[in-house]
Design a protein around this motif. Structure first.
Motif, PDB file in Angstrom:
ATOM      1  N   GLN A 220      65.906  91.495  54.403  1.00  0.00           N
ATOM      2  CA  GLN A 220      66.909  92.490  54.767  1.00  0.00           C
ATOM      3  C   GLN A 220      68.288  92.113  54.244  1.00  0.00           C
ATOM      4  N   LEU A 221      68.578  90.810  54.176  1.00  0.00           N
ATOM      5  CA  LEU A 221      69.894  90.334  53.755  1.00  0.00           C
ATOM      6  C   LEU A 221      70.005  90.143  52.244  1.00  0.00           C
ATOM      7  N   TRP A 229      71.903  86.104  49.647  1.00  0.00           N
ATOM      8  CA  TRP A 229      71.737  86.707  50.963  1.00  0.00           C
ATOM      9  C   TRP A 229      73.123  86.900  51.575  1.00  0.00           C
ATOM     10  N   SER A 230      73.336  88.032  52.211  1.00  0.00           N
ATOM     11  CA  SER A 230      74.649  88.331  52.767  1.00  0.00           C
ATOM     12  C   SER A 230      74.515  89.023  54.120  1.00  0.00           C
ATOM     13  N   LYS A 231      75.342  88.606  55.063  1.00  0.00           N
ATOM     14  CA  LYS A 231      75.355  89.239  56.381  1.00  0.00           C
ATOM     15  C   LYS A 231      75.822  90.684  56.304  1.00  0.00           C
ATOM     16  N   ASP A 232      76.544  91.036  55.237  1.00  0.00           N
ATOM     17  CA  ASP A 232      77.079  92.394  55.106  1.00  0.00           C
ATOM     18  C   ASP A 232      75.982  93.435  54.931  1.00  0.00           C
ATOM     19  N   ARG A 233      74.785  93.025  54.624  1.00  0.00           N
ATOM     20  CA  ARG A 233      73.671  93.951  54.466  1.00  0.00           C
ATOM     21  C   ARG A 233      72.888  94.118  55.760  1.00  0.00           C
ATOM     22  N   SER A 234      73.339  93.474  56.810  1.00  0.00           N
ATOM     23  CA  SER A 234      72.614  93.473  58.077  1.00  0.00           C
ATOM     24  C   SER A 234      73.140  94.543  59.033  1.00  0.00           C
ATOM     25  N   GLU A 235      72.265  95.014  59.902  1.00  0.00           N
ATOM     26  CA  GLU A 235      72.681  95.924  60.969  1.00  0.00           C
ATOM     27  C   GLU A 235      73.357  95.154  62.090  1.00  0.00           C
ATOM     28  N   THR A 236      73.130  93.850  62.145  1.00  0.00           N
ATOM     29  CA  THR A 236      73.792  92.969  63.128  1.00  0.00           C
ATOM     30  C   THR A 236      74.465  91.827  62.367  1.00  0.00           C
ATOM     31  N   PRO A 237      75.579  92.104  61.694  1.00  0.00           N
ATOM     32  CA  PRO A 237      76.186  91.106  60.789  1.00  0.00           C
ATOM     33  C   PRO A 237      76.625  89.823  61.484  1.00  0.00           C
ATOM     34  N   LYS A 238      77.121  89.908  62.716  1.00  0.00           N
ATOM     35  CA  LYS A 238      77.571  88.689  63.395  1.00  0.00           C
ATOM     36  C   LYS A 238      76.407  87.743  63.648  1.00  0.00           C
TER      37      LYS A 238
END
Length: 484
Positions: A220-221, A229-238
């Motif tokens: 997903q990331l 991999w990046s948190k910005d691609r997540s639905e729960t970035p934190k």
């Protein structure tokens, strides 16, 4: 133009990509710049179509895998194109070959699998041009070839829904170490190189995230280019941002804990001979007393001290007939990546001093350097690099970043600037941050990696205590600039 067609568990998916040269055009009377990249997908979009291209009457594949069609490929533009593809495949799919998840046939002639990796890697090692392009591949290959490589299961990630053992970290400190970790998921394709772990420790590593849960998160990331991999691609970035940090922390701490050199409880007092008389046979280390021409009795003892700093001290006890004992500690001798010896620069008898010179007696001169005065820094333009200087960097307490720098110039120096660098095993320099520096108990002016001191005396060892920003054992190099 490149066309991709893949048969996977979900069925067949195909898409085409072409890079055009952008140019100006007119649309409804308005000048526009055409898009450089075009896609052959569902309804002209980037979404793949659910069928094979079937170019040239080709039969759709029946086994899982990917077909790549390159339209308009000009072999004349690429010499040894099969070799180029071979090197690229080895670099990007090393772990896929290792786990026997990938086998490639190139031009219906070359069959590529893990058994061919040794030959490919050796060709890269022995070719400077190839090594610049694929510089990290030999180190990763050496990890897999090292029979004594270490394996660490990922644990402690249950808060993210990841079971213990869903990922494995392979490490080795043998071969062509690259100080990086190859990051890969279940398929084994290289995603990225994790660096900035340590510039001192020798290691190479491979992080293999093979479990279902961790693969679901990382997929997903993952960006469309499959190189990060990046948190910005997540639905729960934190939450996923914490996960990525914790995953990287696990890798870094595991490597540092495994390969950081351990310090023994006892160390040799290396370099003590620099501060003992040349005729060492004239001294008994069992506290027997020797008379000199002045009828002064001298006893020298080596004292073992069990402290965190692992420091052995050389203590001189002056025993004068009819007088009290007066002990003068002559510095410390420690063990680190660079060794050295030390004393406090003070003599033992009968000296006097004026001006900026310290006395050769029980006390320093009355007008020694004022370390809190930074006026001398203004004369930096007149400074020259000093080469005839002996120095030793002595580790006192690396966990608190404490080092003792001993400096002994051949000539007296003024307006002194001392530059510190950290040296890795490869010989490359890196900056190190100085938090504090003191000389004879007085605080010195510092820059990021510089120490300023008003003067250094010729022919005597002068100790400077330095606190660095870090808790790793370091090998330090010193450069000195001053007025002569």
């Amino acid at each position: 133009m490149v066309l991709y067609s893949t048969l996977a568990d979900e069925g067949i998916q195909s898409i085409g990509v072409m890079k055009f040269v952008s140019y100006k055009d007119k649309l409804n009377g308005e000048t526009i710049i055409t898009q450089g990249t075009g896609y052959y997908g569902k309804n002209g979009s980037k979404e793949p179509i659910s069928k094979d291209f079937g170019l040239g009457g080709e039969i759709s594949r029946t086994e899982k895998g990917t077909d790549i069609y390159i339209i308009g490929f000009n072999r004349d533009l690429i010499e040894n194109w099969t070799k180029e593809i071979t090197y690229s495949l080895a670099n990007n799919f090393l772990f896929s070959f290792y786990t026997n998840k990938l086998e490639v046939i190139i031009d219906n002639k070359v069959k590529l699998n893990y058994s061919k990796m040794n030959k490919i890697v050796e060709e890269i090692r022995n070719d400077k041009k190839l090594l610049r392009k694929y510089e990290y591949l030999p180190g990763y290959y050496d990890v897999l070839q090292d029979e004594d490589h270490k394996e660490f299961n990922l644990t402690g990630f249950k808060e993210y829904g990841i079971k213990d053992g869903e990922a494995i970290l392979y490490t080795s400190n043998k071969g062509d170490v690259n100080r990086r970790v190859l990051m890969t998921r279940n398929a084994g394709m290289k995603i990225k190189d994790l660096n900035r772990i340590s510039s001192i420790i020798k290691f190479s590593g491979i992080f293999y995230a093979h479990g279902k849960n961790i693969n679901g998160i990382l997929k997903q990331l993952e960006n469309p280019n499959h190189n990060d991999w990046s948190k910005d691609r997540s639905e729960t970035p934190k939450k996923d941002g914490r996960f990525l940090k914790d995953m990287n922390r696990f890798i870094k701490e595991t490597i540092k804990d495994t390969y950081t050199e351990k310090v023994a409880d006892e160390v040799d007092a290396y370099g003590v001979s620099d501060f003992l008389p040349e005729d060492i046979n004239s001294i008994r280390l069992s506290n027997k007393k020797v008379k000199d021409k002045c009828h002064k009795k001298v006893a020298i003892e080596i004292e073992k001290i069990n402290t965190k700093s692992k420091v052995a001290r050389v203590r001189e006890n002056n025993h004068i007939t009819g007088g009290d004992d007066k002990g003068v500690t002559k510095g410390g001798v420690g063990q680190g990546d660079s060794f050295g010896t030390a004393y406090d620069g003070r003599g033992h008898r009968g000296g006097s001093s004026t001006g900026n010179n310290f006395g050769y007696g029980d006390r320093p001169g009355e007008n020694g350097p004022n370390d809190n005065d930074d006026m001398f820094i203004k004369n930096r333009n007149s400074q020259k690099k000093i080469t005839n200087v002996k120095y030793r960097c002595i580790e006192v307490d690396h966990q608190n970043g404490m080092y003792r720098l001993m400096v002994k110039p051949d000539k007296s120096l003024s307006n002194v600037r001392i530059d510190l660098d950290v040296i890795g095993d490869s010989g490359k320099k890196d900056t190190v941050q100085i938090i504090k520096a003191t000389y004879r108990g007085k605080q010195l002016n510092i820059g990021y990696s510089n120490v300023y001191i008003q003067s250094l005396l010729a022919g005597s060892w002068q100790p400077i205590m330095i606190k660095l920003n870090g808790n790793t054992r370091l090998k330090l190099e010193v450069e000195i600039y001053a007025n002569i």
